[in-house]
Scaffold this motif. Structure first.
Motif, PDB file in Angstrom:
ATOM      1  N   LEU A  45       0.786  -1.228   0.003  1.00  0.00           N
ATOM      2  CA  LEU A  45       0.048   0.062   0.043  1.00  0.00           C
ATOM      3  C   LEU A  45       0.708   1.183  -0.079  1.00  0.00           C
ATOM      4  O   LEU A  45       0.468   2.212  -0.777  1.00  0.00           O
ATOM      5  N   SER A  46       1.943   1.319   0.751  1.00  0.00           N
ATOM      6  CA  SER A  46       2.799   2.329   0.782  1.00  0.00           C
ATOM      7  C   SER A  46       3.444   2.572  -0.625  1.00  0.00           C
ATOM      8  O   SER A  46       3.529   3.638  -0.945  1.00  0.00           O
ATOM      9  N   LEU A  47       4.098   1.478  -1.209  1.00  0.00           N
ATOM     10  CA  LEU A  47       4.501   1.410  -2.566  1.00  0.00           C
ATOM     11  C   LEU A  47       3.552   1.990  -3.597  1.00  0.00           C
ATOM     12  O   LEU A  47       3.813   2.739  -4.497  1.00  0.00           O
ATOM     13  N   LEU A  48       2.379   1.532  -3.606  1.00  0.00           N
ATOM     14  CA  LEU A  48       1.266   2.047  -4.534  1.00  0.00           C
ATOM     15  C   LEU A  48       1.070   3.614  -4.319  1.00  0.00           C
ATOM     16  O   LEU A  48       1.006   4.106  -5.274  1.00  0.00           O
ATOM     17  N   LEU A  49       0.937   3.991  -3.083  1.00  0.00           N
ATOM     18  CA  LEU A  49       0.600   5.463  -2.667  1.00  0.00           C
ATOM     19  C   LEU A  49       2.128   6.478  -3.336  1.00  0.00           C
ATOM     20  O   LEU A  49       1.767   7.419  -3.937  1.00  0.00           O
ATOM     21  N   MET A  53       1.709   9.234  -6.109  1.00  0.00           N
ATOM     22  CA  MET A  53       2.084  10.575  -5.988  1.00  0.00           C
ATOM     23  C   MET A  53       3.339  10.787  -6.796  1.00  0.00           C
ATOM     24  O   MET A  53       3.396  12.159  -7.516  1.00  0.00           O
ATOM     25  N   GLY A  54       3.983   9.731  -7.267  1.00  0.00           N
ATOM     26  CA  GLY A  54       5.096  10.184  -8.266  1.00  0.00           C
ATOM     27  C   GLY A  54       4.682  10.344  -9.692  1.00  0.00           C
ATOM     28  O   GLY A  54       5.144  11.107 -10.308  1.00  0.00           O
ATOM     29  N   THR A  55       3.659   9.861 -10.114  1.00  0.00           N
ATOM     30  CA  THR A  55       2.964  10.405 -11.360  1.00  0.00           C
ATOM     31  C   THR A  55       2.395  11.698 -11.383  1.00  0.00           C
ATOM     32  O   THR A  55       2.677  12.519 -12.219  1.00  0.00           O
ATOM     33  N   SER A  76       6.351  11.165  -1.900  1.00  0.00           N
ATOM     34  CA  SER A  76       6.621   9.871  -2.725  1.00  0.00           C
ATOM     35  C   SER A  76       7.988   9.342  -2.225  1.00  0.00           C
ATOM     36  O   SER A  76       7.957   8.170  -1.888  1.00  0.00           O
ATOM     37  N   LEU A  77       8.984  10.215  -1.714  1.00  0.00           N
ATOM     38  CA  LEU A  77      10.139   9.680  -1.240  1.00  0.00           C
ATOM     39  C   LEU A  77       9.695   9.216   0.284  1.00  0.00           C
ATOM     40  O   LEU A  77      10.569   8.182   0.634  1.00  0.00           O
ATOM     41  N   LEU A  78       9.067   9.961   0.880  1.00  0.00           N
ATOM     42  CA  LEU A  78       8.801   9.633   2.252  1.00  0.00           C
ATOM     43  C   LEU A  78       7.995   8.249   2.493  1.00  0.00           C
ATOM     44  O   LEU A  78       7.991   7.329   3.239  1.00  0.00           O
ATOM     45  N   ASN A  79       7.155   7.998   1.171  1.00  0.00           N
ATOM     46  CA  ASN A  79       6.647   6.644   1.241  1.00  0.00           C
ATOM     47  C   ASN A  79       7.552   5.532   0.901  1.00  0.00           C
ATOM     48  O   ASN A  79       7.410   4.547   1.515  1.00  0.00           O
ATOM     49  N   ILE A  80       8.283   5.742   0.136  1.00  0.00           N
ATOM     50  CA  ILE A  80       9.353   4.851  -0.202  1.00  0.00           C
ATOM     51  C   ILE A  80      10.400   4.591   0.880  1.00  0.00           C
ATOM     52  O   ILE A  80      10.456   3.431   1.171  1.00  0.00           O
ATOM     53  N   LEU A  81      10.588   5.432   1.741  1.00  0.00           N
ATOM     54  CA  LEU A  81      11.481   5.031   3.160  1.00  0.00           C
ATOM     55  C   LEU A  81      10.681   4.395   4.018  1.00  0.00           C
ATOM     56  O   LEU A  81      11.016   3.388   4.903  1.00  0.00           O
ATOM     57  N   THR A  82       9.106   4.706   3.872  1.00  0.00           N
ATOM     58  CA  THR A  82       8.152   3.811   4.891  1.00  0.00           C
ATOM     59  C   THR A  82       8.180   2.406   4.183  1.00  0.00           C
ATOM     60  O   THR A  82       8.215   1.373   5.117  1.00  0.00           O
TER      61      THR A  82
END
Length: 93
Positions: A45-49, A53-55, A76-82
């Motif tokens: 779910l974090s990766l999908l978000l 957001m990246g798009t 987007s970067l914060l979600n990748i870190l999550t």
């Protein structure tokens, strides 16, 4: 409000990701707290978000709107870190 083109590929991609996110959220919430399925559902779910957001960030970059671009890119970067923190819990940021 801007005119939304429902036939564009990017809109259809975002709708598809939203449907996947809803399904994964339901699966994640119905599993036990210590379940691996719940852990990987949260990570997905974090990766999908982050992807959605990246798009938006890429679109704002093409439009040269710097403040929305930087905000979407930061989220987007914060979600990748999550995502990394969920998959590898021993790494501390």
């Amino acid at each position: 409000m801007e005119n939304i083109n429902i036939h564009s590929k990017m809109f259809q991609f975002r709708v598809l990701l939203a449907v996947f996110a809803i399904i994964i959220a339901i699966v994640g919430f119905t599993q036990a707290h210590d379940s691996y399925v719940r852990t990987y559902a949260q990570a997905t779910l974090s990766l999908l978000l982050s992807t959605v957001m990246g798009t938006y960030a890429i679109e704002r970059l093409k439009e040269k709107k710097w403040l929305p671009f930087s905000a979407y890119a930061l989220v987007s970067l914060l979600n990748i870190l999550t995502f990394i923190q969920i998959i590898f819990p021993n790494i501390n940021f």
